[in-house]
Design an enzyme around this catalytic site. Structure first.
Site, PDB file in Angstrom:
ATOM      1  N   ASP A 170      -5.908  31.557  87.507  1.00 54.52           N
ATOM      2  CA  ASP A 170      -4.890  31.110  88.455  1.00 54.52           C
ATOM      3  C   ASP A 170      -5.540  30.693  89.771  1.00 54.52           C
ATOM      4  OD1 ASP A 170      -2.083  30.922  89.495  1.00 54.52           O
ATOM      5  OD2 ASP A 170      -2.766  32.573  90.750  1.00 54.52           O
TER       6      ASP A 170
ATOM      7  N   GLU B 154      -4.203  29.499  81.890  1.00 56.54           N
ATOM      8  CA  GLU B 154      -4.946  29.978  83.052  1.00 56.54           C
ATOM      9  C   GLU B 154      -6.176  30.777  82.621  1.00 56.54           C
ATOM     10  OE1 GLU B 154      -1.252  30.359  86.259  1.00 56.54           O
ATOM     11  OE2 GLU B 154      -1.915  32.112  85.134  1.00 56.54           O
TER      12      GLU B 154
END
Length: 229
Positions: A49, A121
């Site tokens: 992320d 992610e």
């Protein structure tokens, strides 16, 4: 460690061949498949992320050198939010290689937006850990493609946009309610409603509450803009 044929095919779709294939396997392992000898992808998701955020921040600054922060922020949010990650995951068929426990697999986990977004992610973090930031940046920019250049200046998600619409008119935030839940327990569908303080309302149905809420918010926004609400 040798990867299976389907994992090799995924590497090709991703655009990166792993020197440490165990990183890719970890990135694709959902917590429902974790064990004392098998790590899941949650820590990689946390890292990915942040890597994605830095890549997108740099790319947006480069794409529009004159844009103010007030324009860059919503574009950034649109590019890094879970829905965008899940869209990319679907494009490279990430769900086909996810490692899921039986219960998660039976509940349609390979199609779930949250699982796909999280795994995307984690895969970004795996590339970063395997080959460094520059390679990870190249992979991300290739996957996101023209989205960086074409993302709308007002690229807020529908729920945020509807809330801002209400606040600008002195109203309380929109109210979301579950209208019904249908289908088998392992694959339910939710019908959600959204209602404004002024009475306008809309409904939508989807396989996840958040998706149904977003769709209902978009429907109501469209009605408000067209004057049909």
């Amino acid at each position: 460690m040798k990867l299976s044929a389907d994992m090799k095919a995924f590497e090709e779709r991703l655009g990166h061949q792993f020197g440490r294939p165990e990183l890719l396997l970890r990135a694709l392992t959902h917590p429902s498949m974790s064990s004392p000898t098998r790590e899941d992808n949650q820590r990689l998701e946390f890292l990915g992320d942040r890597v994605l955020g830095l890549v997108m921040a740099e790319a947006l600054l480069k794409a529009d050198r004159n844009a103010a922060e007030g324009l860059l922020a919503p574009r950034f949010n649109a590019l890094v939010r879970k829905e965008a990650c899940a869209d990319i995951a679907r494009e490279i068929a990430l769900g086909d290689v996810l490692k899921l426990g039986r219960s998660e697999m039976m509940s349609g986990g390979r199609r779930k937006q949250a699982l796909l977004g999280d795994a995307m992610e984690a895969v970004i973090a795996a590339v970063y850990r395997d080959a460094g930031f520059e390679v990870a940046r190249d992979v991300v920019l290739k996957l996101w493609g023209k989205r960086v250049e074409t993302v709308e200046a007002d690229a807020r998600d529908p729920k945020t946009a509807l809330q801002e619409w209400a606040q600008a008119r002195g109203q309380q935030p929109p109210r979301y309610q579950e209208v019904s839940r249908d289908g088998p327990p392992h694959q339910p569908t939710f019908t959600m409603s959204v209602t404004l303080e002024s009475g306008e309302t809309a409904k939508a149905t989807a396989g996840a509450k958040r998706t149904a809420e977003q769709t209902a918010a978009k429907t109501l926004l469209d009605q408000l803009e067209s004057g049909s609400a």
